[in-house]
Design a protein around this motif. Structure first.
Motif, PDB file in Angstrom:
ATOM      1  N   GLU A 247      29.429   7.349 -12.853  1.00 56.21           N
ATOM      2  CA  GLU A 247      29.875   6.886 -11.535  1.00 56.21           C
ATOM      3  C   GLU A 247      31.298   7.367 -11.295  1.00 56.21           C
ATOM      4  O   GLU A 247      32.148   7.255 -12.185  1.00 56.21           O
ATOM      5  CB  GLU A 247      29.829   5.359 -11.451  1.00 56.21           C
ATOM      6  CG  GLU A 247      28.431   4.778 -11.355  1.00 56.21           C
ATOM      7  CD  GLU A 247      27.793   4.992 -10.004  1.00 56.21           C
ATOM      8  OE1 GLU A 247      28.506   5.342  -9.047  1.00 56.21           O
ATOM      9  OE2 GLU A 247      26.577   4.826  -9.896  1.00 56.21           O
ATOM     10  N   PRO A 248      31.594   7.897 -10.106  1.00 55.78           N
ATOM     11  CA  PRO A 248      32.983   8.286  -9.809  1.00 55.78           C
ATOM     12  C   PRO A 248      33.862   7.050  -9.642  1.00 55.78           C
ATOM     13  O   PRO A 248      33.395   6.002  -9.184  1.00 55.78           O
ATOM     14  CB  PRO A 248      32.852   9.063  -8.504  1.00 55.78           C
ATOM     15  CG  PRO A 248      31.614   8.535  -7.863  1.00 55.78           C
ATOM     16  CD  PRO A 248      30.690   8.158  -8.988  1.00 55.78           C
TER      17      PRO A 248
ATOM     18  N   ALA B 139      35.958   6.592  -5.494  1.00 56.06           N
ATOM     19  CA  ALA B 139      35.591   7.650  -4.548  1.00 56.06           C
ATOM     20  C   ALA B 139      35.790   7.160  -3.116  1.00 56.06           C
ATOM     21  O   ALA B 139      35.408   6.043  -2.770  1.00 56.06           O
ATOM     22  CB  ALA B 139      34.138   8.050  -4.759  1.00 56.06           C
TER      23      ALA B 139
ATOM     24  N   GLY C 113      33.294  17.563  -4.280  1.00 59.08           N
ATOM     25  CA  GLY C 113      32.082  17.592  -5.090  1.00 59.08           C
ATOM     26  C   GLY C 113      32.039  18.802  -5.999  1.00 59.08           C
ATOM     27  O   GLY C 113      32.575  19.863  -5.667  1.00 59.08           O
TER      28      GLY C 113
ATOM     29  N   LEU D 285      34.828  12.842 -12.465  1.00 55.82           N
ATOM     30  CA  LEU D 285      34.374  11.519 -12.019  1.00 55.82           C
ATOM     31  C   LEU D 285      35.542  10.544 -11.933  1.00 55.82           C
ATOM     32  O   LEU D 285      35.626   9.739 -10.998  1.00 55.82           O
ATOM     33  CB  LEU D 285      33.306  10.980 -12.966  1.00 55.82           C
ATOM     34  CG  LEU D 285      31.929  11.657 -12.941  1.00 55.82           C
ATOM     35  CD1 LEU D 285      31.046  11.099 -14.055  1.00 55.82           C
ATOM     36  CD2 LEU D 285      31.247  11.482 -11.591  1.00 55.82           C
TER      37      LEU D 285
ATOM     38  N   ASN E 139      32.428  13.627  -6.682  1.00 60.11           N
ATOM     39  CA  ASN E 139      30.988  13.546  -6.909  1.00 60.11           C
ATOM     40  C   ASN E 139      30.541  14.728  -7.760  1.00 60.11           C
ATOM     41  O   ASN E 139      30.939  15.871  -7.505  1.00 60.11           O
ATOM     42  CB  ASN E 139      30.224  13.547  -5.587  1.00 60.11           C
ATOM     43  CG  ASN E 139      30.483  12.304  -4.761  1.00 60.11           C
ATOM     44  OD1 ASN E 139      30.975  12.388  -3.640  1.00 60.11           O
ATOM     45  ND2 ASN E 139      30.184  11.139  -5.310  1.00 60.11           N
TER      46      ASN E 139
ATOM     47  N   ARG F 205      27.825  13.083 -15.423  1.00 60.17           N
ATOM     48  CA  ARG F 205      27.532  13.468 -14.031  1.00 60.17           C
ATOM     49  C   ARG F 205      26.735  12.341 -13.399  1.00 60.17           C
ATOM     50  O   ARG F 205      26.278  11.413 -14.073  1.00 60.17           O
ATOM     51  CB  ARG F 205      26.795  14.813 -13.968  1.00 60.17           C
ATOM     52  CG  ARG F 205      25.585  15.043 -14.865  1.00 60.17           C
ATOM     53  CD  ARG F 205      24.497  14.097 -14.661  1.00 60.17           C
ATOM     54  NE  ARG F 205      23.295  14.262 -15.463  1.00 60.17           N
ATOM     55  CZ  ARG F 205      22.366  13.334 -15.495  1.00 60.17           C
ATOM     56  NH1 ARG F 205      22.497  12.216 -14.825  1.00 60.17           N
ATOM     57  NH2 ARG F 205      21.281  13.509 -16.211  1.00 60.17           N
ATOM     58  N   GLN F 206      26.563  12.403 -12.092  1.00 56.73           N
ATOM     59  CA  GLN F 206      25.804  11.346 -11.429  1.00 56.73           C
ATOM     60  C   GLN F 206      24.305  11.635 -11.477  1.00 56.73           C
ATOM     61  O   GLN F 206      23.515  10.785 -11.868  1.00 56.73           O
ATOM     62  CB  GLN F 206      26.300  11.188  -9.987  1.00 56.73           C
ATOM     63  CG  GLN F 206      27.711  10.618  -9.915  1.00 56.73           C
ATOM     64  CD  GLN F 206      28.277  10.670  -8.519  1.00 56.73           C
ATOM     65  OE1 GLN F 206      28.885  11.672  -8.138  1.00 56.73           O
ATOM     66  NE2 GLN F 206      28.091   9.607  -7.737  1.00 56.73           N
TER      67      GLN F 206
ATOM     68  N   LEU G  55      23.770  16.395  -3.669  1.00 57.80           N
ATOM     69  CA  LEU G  55      25.194  16.058  -3.680  1.00 57.80           C
ATOM     70  C   LEU G  55      25.627  15.466  -2.341  1.00 57.80           C
ATOM     71  O   LEU G  55      26.402  14.501  -2.297  1.00 57.80           O
ATOM     72  CB  LEU G  55      26.036  17.290  -4.014  1.00 57.80           C
ATOM     73  CG  LEU G  55      27.484  16.955  -4.396  1.00 57.80           C
ATOM     74  CD1 LEU G  55      28.008  17.902  -5.464  1.00 57.80           C
ATOM     75  CD2 LEU G  55      28.417  16.984  -3.194  1.00 57.80           C
TER      76      LEU G  55
ATOM     77  N   VAL H 154      24.482  11.913  -2.255  1.00 60.18           N
ATOM     78  CA  VAL H 154      25.330  11.081  -3.106  1.00 60.18           C
ATOM     79  C   VAL H 154      26.651  10.789  -2.393  1.00 60.18           C
ATOM     80  O   VAL H 154      27.121   9.643  -2.356  1.00 60.18           O
ATOM     81  CB  VAL H 154      25.595  11.784  -4.459  1.00 60.18           C
ATOM     82  CG1 VAL H 154      26.645  11.024  -5.259  1.00 60.18           C
ATOM     83  CG2 VAL H 154      24.318  11.888  -5.262  1.00 60.18           C
ATOM     84  N   ALA H 155      27.257  11.830  -1.820  1.00 53.39           N
ATOM     85  CA  ALA H 155      28.532  11.656  -1.125  1.00 53.39           C
ATOM     86  C   ALA H 155      28.397  10.700   0.054  1.00 53.39           C
ATOM     87  O   ALA H 155      29.328   9.937   0.365  1.00 53.39           O
ATOM     88  CB  ALA H 155      29.051  13.012  -0.650  1.00 53.39           C
TER      89      ALA H 155
ATOM     90  N   LYS I  39      21.555   6.276  -4.503  1.00 47.06           N
ATOM     91  CA  LYS I  39      22.255   5.336  -5.370  1.00 47.06           C
ATOM     92  C   LYS I  39      21.455   5.086  -6.639  1.00 47.06           C
ATOM     93  O   LYS I  39      20.242   5.318  -6.672  1.00 47.06           O
ATOM     94  CB  LYS I  39      22.494   4.015  -4.625  1.00 47.06           C
ATOM     95  CG  LYS I  39      23.338   4.145  -3.368  1.00 47.06           C
ATOM     96  CD  LYS I  39      23.457   2.807  -2.647  1.00 47.06           C
ATOM     97  CE  LYS I  39      24.305   2.943  -1.378  1.00 47.06           C
ATOM     98  NZ  LYS I  39      24.413   1.665  -0.630  1.00 47.06           N
TER      99      LYS I  39
END
Length: 368
Positions: free
Chosen positions: A54-55, A58, A126, A145, A150, A163-164, A319, A322-323, A328
């Motif tokens: 998890e970042p 963010a 990202g 992260l 991301n 990574r996510q 990506l 996710v952004a 999730k």
């Protein structure tokens, strides 16, 4: 974890007199294998909780323009040119992404880490990556992260918590089945083969080889695995390694697996120059354009892959999702533009789809 003796399943089989001796390969990892059914019955997907990272802190990026850098294993080869095109296509379609591809000209993990670190410093929203080494790359990805960036992988994974999400081009056991079944069809159930790979530590090749060994042991137990050699994703070295195998094993060698988009055409060229077309089969992972000359001359009958343009496209779509906060932990699928809905597997992986076999009948329909 890396460079351990051949995984336990194959070692036990070797003690039982299997043709799959541990000396054929000194790579591997600690992950269990999951060979598919010999009759093609689909494997059951086991539910697994999210295991990605998890970042930290963010910012809200939903709908806002983001800057993304793609750092593949290396640049300048057909395969990653294709994934880069897919990333650019998705960015253009999305309209709110500024994406570029940059990276080393050799498959060198230290150089790849330096590129990623430089982009963390210069500032991006990202990072897309295809790892040269899953463990070595993890610290710099975790640094990203920690900066709220991301991070999504594709083609070759890192440790999950670095990574996510990871966009998996095809499940490893699916690739393994397609590869082994096609070679067995060409060289017979008792044929001997060798493998030309990149390095023993490259995560996707190591996993494919592990699954290939497990599947062959289960479904083609009389096939003989002679040796696996490293070729560093280098065209000249791949050709030389394949030529060495041809000379070393002579008439015993009936097939060569190429595990990279460089090794497969180079192995086909080695077979061609040795006048062994029709005698030594080449089955491998490669782009259609690189293999068309060999397929059209009937020197190669089966090329196993996926569409790398679609892979890059999917990675960029993931990506962006996710952004935006649309993908999730705990999700079971994600919308990926023209590719439709892609499924989540193994906790934090997005599956592009099943592998595709290019042959003389269909390879002319593709241009990448």
């Amino acid at each position: 974890m890396i460079r351990k003796t051949l995984f336990a399943a194959a070692a036990l089989a070797a003690m039982a007199g299997s043709a799959f001796a541990a000396s054929a390969w000194t790579g591997g990892d600690d992950l269990p294998t999951n060979p598919l059914a010999c009759d093609g019955t689909a494997g059951a997907a086991a539910a697994k909780p999210y295991d990605g990272g998890e970042p930290t802190g963010a910012p809200d990026r939903k709908g806002k323009k983001i800057t993304v850098v793609d750092v593949p294993k290396l640049i300048g080869i057909g395969y990653f040119n294709a994934t880069s095109k897919g990333i650019a296509d998705a960015a253009k379609e999305l309209g709110n992404v500024d994406a570029k591809t940059d990276g080393p000209t050799q498959a060198n993990i230290d150089q790849q880490i330096t590129f990623i670190d430089n982009y963390i410093t210069s500032g991006v929203d990202g990072i897309l990556f295809a790892a040269n080494d899953p463990v070595a790359i993890a610290p710099v990805l975790k640094k990203a992260l920690s900066k709220g960036i991301n991070v999504v992988g594709y083609d070759a994974n890192s440790q999950p918590d670095a990574r996510q999400w990871f966009v998996n081009q095809a499940e490893f056991n699916g690739i393994a089945k397609a590869m082994v079944d096609n070679l067995a069809k060409e060289i017979g159930e008792e044929g001997a083969f060798a493998i030309v790979t990149s390095t023993f530590t490259t995560p996707n090749q190591a996993r494919w080889i592990a699954e290939m060994a497990a599947y062959a042991e289960k479904c083609h137990p009389k096939m003989k695995w002679l040796e696996t050699v490293e070729a560093q994703e280098d065209n000249v070295l791949s050709f030389n390694q394949a030529t060495t195998l041809i000379n070393k094993y002579g008439d015993e060698l009936k097939g060569i697996f190429g595990m990279t988009s460089v090794a497969t055409p180079a192995s086909a060229e080695a077979v061609t120059q040795a006048n062994k077309c029709g005698t030594i089969a080449v089955v491998g992972l490669a782009t259609p354009n690189a293999m068309k000359p060999y397929v059209e001359k009937d020197c190669v009958k089966s090329v196993v892959l996926w569409n790398p343009v679609d892979l890059g496209y999917a990675a960029m779509q993931v990506l962006r999702a996710v952004a935006d906060g649309d993908l999730k932990p705990g999700a079971t699928s994600v919308k990926a533009g023209k590719l439709g809905e892609l499924q989540v597997i193994n906790g934090s992986e997005i599956l592009l789809g099943a592998p595709f076999v290019f042959s003389k009948e269909n390879i002319g329909q593709f241009d990448f």
